[in-house]
Enzyme design. Sequence first.
Site, PDB file in Angstrom:
ATOM      1  CG  HIS A  17     -11.376   8.619 -18.221  1.00 19.77           C
ATOM      2  ND1 HIS A  17     -10.371   7.746 -18.565  1.00 19.77           N
ATOM      3  CD2 HIS A  17     -11.095   9.025 -16.951  1.00 19.77           C
ATOM      4  CE1 HIS A  17      -9.521   7.626 -17.560  1.00 19.77           C
ATOM      5  NE2 HIS A  17      -9.937   8.390 -16.563  1.00 19.77           N
ATOM      6  CE  LYS A  41       1.730  10.579 -10.230  1.00 20.72           C
ATOM      7  NZ  LYS A  41       0.298  10.555  -9.980  1.00 20.72           N
ATOM      8  NE  ARG A  90     -12.694   5.314 -10.132  1.00 21.51           N
ATOM      9  CZ  ARG A  90     -11.406   5.223 -10.350  1.00 21.51           C
ATOM     10  NH1 ARG A  90     -10.971   4.510 -11.364  1.00 21.51           N
ATOM     11  NH2 ARG A  90     -10.536   5.818  -9.572  1.00 21.51           N
ATOM     12  CB  SER A 127      -6.159   4.487 -16.812  1.00 21.59           C
ATOM     13  OG  SER A 127      -7.078   5.430 -17.274  1.00 21.59           O
TER      14      SER A 127
END
Length: 165
Positions: A17, A41, A90, A127
Amino acid sequence: MRRAVCPGSFDPVTLGHLDIIGRASLLYDEVVVAVGVNASKKRLFSFEERTEMLREVTAGYGNVTVDSFDGLIVDFCRQREVQVIVKGLRAISDFDYELQMAQMNHGLAGIETMFMTTNPLYSFLSSSLVKEVATYGGDVAGLVPEAVHRRLLERLPAPRPLAQP
Ligand code: PNS
């Protein structure tokens, strides 16, 4: 003034990030890192903690600020007069969903999305994986900023030794 937003959950912020945020800061006059609150979440870190960590690790960038948002990212962009969303890509697996979001955000509010290719050093990094590896006692020191590593060690209990047969 050319402003960009780097939105995400950042639970927690990784070196991947940070690489994207730093490179975006070279391309835009101002970069706002926007931490999604999304209380539904389950997160390891609260949005206050995620925001605090981001402020700490982006303190060296003169044109980067950190804020949080709840709701649509395009509403945040409109409120803050941001024209562009910057996202890291990515791998091809990221692309399908990112394309849908980019097209939706453009359709909703005319906000453009710029995709930045992730530094190959971090193409495997997320993450979620950092949390999983850290939960089981794996070494994530080279994957997250030092301030985040410290907090991960504080937050996650040390793994229990394997039971002897
Ligand atoms: O780090 P993440 O979890 O991939 O970040 C996803 C995030 C927060 C950037 C994305 O879910 C988002 O923009 N959420 C805000 C709600 C919204 O605007 N949804 C419609 C997108 S088309």
